[in-house]
Design an enzyme around this catalytic site. Structure first.
Site, PDB file in Angstrom:
ATOM      1  N   HIS A 152      -1.471   0.425  -9.868  1.00 54.98           N
ATOM      2  CA  HIS A 152      -2.116  -0.516  -8.923  1.00 54.98           C
ATOM      3  C   HIS A 152      -2.749  -1.698  -9.694  1.00 54.98           C
ATOM      4  O   HIS A 152      -3.954  -1.939  -9.594  1.00 54.98           O
ATOM      5  CB  HIS A 152      -3.180   0.209  -8.065  1.00 54.98           C
ATOM      6  CG  HIS A 152      -3.485  -0.507  -6.782  1.00 54.98           C
ATOM      7  ND1 HIS A 152      -3.848   0.151  -5.630  1.00 54.98           N
ATOM      8  CD2 HIS A 152      -3.479  -1.837  -6.463  1.00 54.98           C
ATOM      9  CE1 HIS A 152      -4.068  -0.731  -4.663  1.00 54.98           C
ATOM     10  NE2 HIS A 152      -3.845  -1.940  -5.148  1.00 54.98           N
TER      11      HIS A 152
ATOM     12  N   ARG B 196       0.862  -1.187   0.000  1.00 55.32           N
ATOM     13  CA  ARG B 196       0.000   0.000   0.000  1.00 55.32           C
ATOM     14  C   ARG B 196       0.897   1.236   0.000  1.00 55.32           C
ATOM     15  O   ARG B 196       1.927   1.261   0.688  1.00 55.32           O
ATOM     16  CB  ARG B 196      -0.909   0.030   1.231  1.00 55.32           C
ATOM     17  CG  ARG B 196      -2.124  -0.912   1.146  1.00 55.32           C
ATOM     18  CD  ARG B 196      -3.154  -0.455   0.108  1.00 55.32           C
ATOM     19  NE  ARG B 196      -4.315  -1.320   0.057  1.00 55.32           N
ATOM     20  CZ  ARG B 196      -4.489  -2.368  -0.741  1.00 55.32           C
ATOM     21  NH1 ARG B 196      -3.532  -2.694  -1.616  1.00 55.32           N
ATOM     22  NH2 ARG B 196      -5.591  -3.075  -0.710  1.00 55.32           N
TER      23      ARG B 196
ATOM     24  N   GLU C 261      -3.114   7.898  -4.069  1.00 52.10           N
ATOM     25  CA  GLU C 261      -3.672   7.356  -5.321  1.00 52.10           C
ATOM     26  C   GLU C 261      -4.948   8.067  -5.712  1.00 52.10           C
ATOM     27  O   GLU C 261      -5.733   8.416  -4.824  1.00 52.10           O
ATOM     28  CB  GLU C 261      -3.947   5.851  -5.145  1.00 52.10           C
ATOM     29  CG  GLU C 261      -2.700   5.040  -5.314  1.00 52.10           C
ATOM     30  CD  GLU C 261      -2.940   3.531  -5.235  1.00 52.10           C
ATOM     31  OE1 GLU C 261      -4.018   3.074  -5.634  1.00 52.10           O
ATOM     32  OE2 GLU C 261      -2.031   2.841  -4.792  1.00 52.10           O
TER      33      GLU C 261
HETATM   34  P1  NAP Z   1      -1.008 -11.754   4.329  1.00 50.28           P
HETATM   35  O1  NAP Z   1      -0.953 -13.163   3.874  1.00 50.28           O
HETATM   36  O2  NAP Z   1      -1.841 -11.402   5.508  1.00 50.28           O
HETATM   37  O3  NAP Z   1       0.502 -11.272   4.574  1.00 50.28           O
HETATM   38  C1  NAP Z   1       0.840 -10.092   5.245  1.00 50.28           C
HETATM   39  C2  NAP Z   1       2.075 -10.386   6.086  1.00 50.28           C
HETATM   40  O4  NAP Z   1       2.482  -9.154   6.678  1.00 50.28           O
HETATM   41  C3  NAP Z   1       1.798 -11.366   7.207  1.00 50.28           C
HETATM   42  O5  NAP Z   1       2.557 -12.535   7.001  1.00 50.28           O
HETATM   43  C4  NAP Z   1       2.224 -10.643   8.480  1.00 50.28           C
HETATM   44  O6  NAP Z   1       3.044 -11.520   9.242  1.00 50.28           O
HETATM   45  C5  NAP Z   1       3.022  -9.442   7.958  1.00 50.28           C
HETATM   46  N1  NAP Z   1       2.875  -8.253   8.801  1.00 50.28           N
HETATM   47  C6  NAP Z   1       1.753  -7.787   9.394  1.00 50.28           C
HETATM   48  N2  NAP Z   1       2.043  -6.679  10.100  1.00 50.28           N
HETATM   49  C7  NAP Z   1       3.356  -6.460   9.953  1.00 50.28           C
HETATM   50  C8  NAP Z   1       4.245  -5.485  10.457  1.00 50.28           C
HETATM   51  N3  NAP Z   1       3.824  -4.523  11.282  1.00 50.28           N
HETATM   52  N4  NAP Z   1       5.545  -5.547  10.082  1.00 50.28           N
HETATM   53  C9  NAP Z   1       5.979  -6.536   9.280  1.00 50.28           C
HETATM   54  N5  NAP Z   1       5.190  -7.496   8.781  1.00 50.28           N
HETATM   55  C10 NAP Z   1       3.892  -7.456   9.122  1.00 50.28           C
HETATM   56  O7  NAP Z   1      -1.513 -10.815   3.169  1.00 50.28           O
HETATM   57  P2  NAP Z   1      -1.269 -10.962   1.591  1.00 50.28           P
HETATM   58  O8  NAP Z   1      -2.389 -11.660   0.964  1.00 50.28           O
HETATM   59  O9  NAP Z   1       0.126 -11.447   1.368  1.00 50.28           O
HETATM   60  O10 NAP Z   1      -1.384  -9.406   1.156  1.00 50.28           O
HETATM   61  C11 NAP Z   1      -0.473  -8.474   1.683  1.00 50.28           C
HETATM   62  C12 NAP Z   1      -0.855  -7.059   1.280  1.00 50.28           C
HETATM   63  O11 NAP Z   1      -0.594  -6.860  -0.088  1.00 50.28           O
HETATM   64  C13 NAP Z   1      -2.348  -6.710   1.434  1.00 50.28           C
HETATM   65  O12 NAP Z   1      -2.651  -6.306   2.745  1.00 50.28           O
HETATM   66  C14 NAP Z   1      -2.542  -5.591   0.438  1.00 50.28           C
HETATM   67  O13 NAP Z   1      -2.370  -4.347   1.070  1.00 50.28           O
HETATM   68  C15 NAP Z   1      -1.416  -5.800  -0.576  1.00 50.28           C
HETATM   69  N6  NAP Z   1      -1.908  -6.198  -1.910  1.00 50.28           N
HETATM   70  C16 NAP Z   1      -1.674  -5.383  -2.962  1.00 50.28           C
HETATM   71  C17 NAP Z   1      -2.082  -5.767  -4.231  1.00 50.28           C
HETATM   72  C18 NAP Z   1      -1.828  -4.892  -5.424  1.00 50.28           C
HETATM   73  O14 NAP Z   1      -2.623  -4.899  -6.354  1.00 50.28           O
HETATM   74  N7  NAP Z   1      -0.712  -4.163  -5.457  1.00 50.28           N
HETATM   75  C19 NAP Z   1      -2.757  -6.984  -4.428  1.00 50.28           C
HETATM   76  C20 NAP Z   1      -2.996  -7.783  -3.327  1.00 50.28           C
HETATM   77  C21 NAP Z   1      -2.554  -7.384  -2.057  1.00 50.28           C
HETATM   78  P3  NAP Z   1       3.124 -11.357  10.837  1.00 50.28           P
HETATM   79  O15 NAP Z   1       1.702 -11.436  11.326  1.00 50.28           O
HETATM   80  O16 NAP Z   1       3.993 -12.480  11.279  1.00 50.28           O
HETATM   81  O17 NAP Z   1       3.739 -10.009  11.065  1.00 50.28           O
HETATM   82  C1  GLV Z   2      -5.428  -4.979  -3.976  1.00 48.58           C
HETATM   83  O1  GLV Z   2      -4.758  -4.024  -3.789  1.00 48.58           O
HETATM   84  C2  GLV Z   2      -5.797  -5.896  -2.954  1.00 48.58           C
HETATM   85  O2  GLV Z   2      -5.519  -5.646  -1.774  1.00 48.58           O
HETATM   86  O3  GLV Z   2      -6.388  -6.937  -3.292  1.00 48.58           O
END
Ligand code: NAP
Ligand code: GLV
Length: 310
Positions: free
Chosen positions: A276, A229, A258
């Site tokens: 994005h 983000r 954004e």
């Molecule tokens: P996820 O599986 O929940 O992974 C997020 C990871 O972040 C968790 O393993 C968590 O581990 C860690 N985390 C949480 N708080 C933290 C902190 N303060 N410091 C360091 N690490 C931390 O989520 P995901 O599906 O991988 O998605 C991650 C993020 O990607 C989403 O929240 C979204 O904002 C973004 N995203 C962007 C797009 C795009 O289009 N660009 C698409 C999809 C997702 P711990 O709990 O062990 O800390």
């Molecule tokens: C996109 O940014 C998502 O969080 O799925």
């Protein structure tokens, strides 16, 4: 029962909603919906499918008769989950189905930044290539370089696997240990990584996690990738770090304000910018639409939706 969808989604998602007997109103305008228009449109609806651009706060959640918000995304920093719980509105998201697509886009940005692809493309289009030269557009070798993943969750792990296939050595900074990967403190990760890639959610703890001080800790010539983000990074400080030459490049899919990117980022040749599009493959967007629809239908039927987050 009526459902409002704030942007055009894959038709498979709409078909699922209509097959379930729901009356669907889908907005078809590329701009994010204005606040007043969202409040008006959701009136009388039992379900809402919003996008990451929509702020779903207490005022929206207070809508009479609203039972479920089925988010068309995994990141849910735009939704007030506490208010939803207080008001008894169910909230769901779309984890997993966009992991591979977002990891692929992360690698695309990483490769483009490491191998200076935007500068190379501009050189060719400007007809400025004068011939093969040993010192032309040298970039970062991925083989043997260290990737520091901040937030080794679903997407962070998929990025790590892809980077390992390029010969990168992966470390991470997350709040908990992740089997098979070395966990470092944020400072140690920043000081020793050739590429830092952000995959944590946006929370109070991660807002401006990468600020001027964090950027100064990064290795000279290192690359920052952000597909998490925008507000996780202080964008003005990132511009300084690129303009001063301290950082070797950046690959950004998300921005602090954004849909605008900092004007100096747009002028910075070492920045690779994307609007994005992390999850923007046909397959992922179709699965996100059908997952959001399935969550919404289950909630309205009084069943437990598979991806409930509040
Ligand atoms: P996820 O599986 O929940 O992974 C997020 C990871 O972040 C968790 O393993 C968590 O581990 C860690 N985390 C949480 N708080 C933290 C902190 N303060 N410091 C360091 N690490 C931390 O989520 P995901 O599906 O991988 O998605 C991650 C993020 O990607 C989403 O929240 C979204 O904002 C973004 N995203 C962007 C797009 C795009 O289009 N660009 C698409 C999809 C997702 P711990 O709990 O062990 O800390
Ligand atoms: C996109 O940014 C998502 O969080 O799925």
């Amino acid at each position: 029962m009526r459902v409002f969808v704030t942007q055009a989604i894959d038709p498979a998602g709409l078909a699922a909603l209509r097959d379930a007997g729901l009356e669907v109103q889908q907005r078809d305008d590329p701009r994010p919906i204005a606040r007043g228009a969202l409040l008006d449109a959701v009136r009388g609806c039992a379900g809402l499918i919003p996008m990451p651009t929509d702020r779903i706060d207490d005022a929206v959640l207070a809508t009479e008769g609203l039972k479920v918000v089925a988010h068309h995304a995994v990141g849910h920093d735009n939704i007030d989950l506490e208010a939803a719980k207080r008001r008894g509105v169910i909230v769901t998201n779309t984890p997993g189905v966009l992991t591979a697509a977002t990891a692929d886009l992360t690698l695309a940005l990483l490769l483009a930044a490491a191998r200076r692809l935007i500068e190379a493309d501009r050189m060719m289009r400007a007809d400025a290539f004068e011939g093969w030269r040993p010192l032309l557009l040298r970039g970062l070798a991925l083989d043997g370089a260290r990737l520091g993943v901040v937030g080794l969750g679903r997407i962070g792990r998929a990025v790590a696997q892809r980077a390992q296939a390029f010969g990168m050595q992966v470390v991470h900074h997350s709040r908990s240990e992740k089997p098979g990967f070395t966990r470092l403190g944020l400072e140690a990760l920043l000081e020793t990584s050739d590429v830092v890639s952000l995959h944590c959610p946006l929370t109070d703890d991660t807002r401006h996690l990468i600020d001027a001080a964090a950027l100064a800790r990064m290795k000279p010539g290192a690359i920052l990738i952000n597909t998490a983000r925008g507000p996780v990074v202080d964008e003005a400080a990132l511009v300084e770090a690129l303009d001063s030459g301290h950082l070797g490049g950046a690959g950004l899919d998300v921005f602090e304000d954004e849909p605008r990117a900092h004007p100096k980022l747009r002028a910075q040749p070492r920045a690779v910018l994307a609007p994005h599009i992390g999850s923007a493959t046909v397959a992922a967007r179709r699965q996100m639409a059908t997952k959001a629809a399935a969550n919404l239908i289950a909630a309205l039927r009084g069943e437990e939706p598979p991806d409930r987050i509040a």
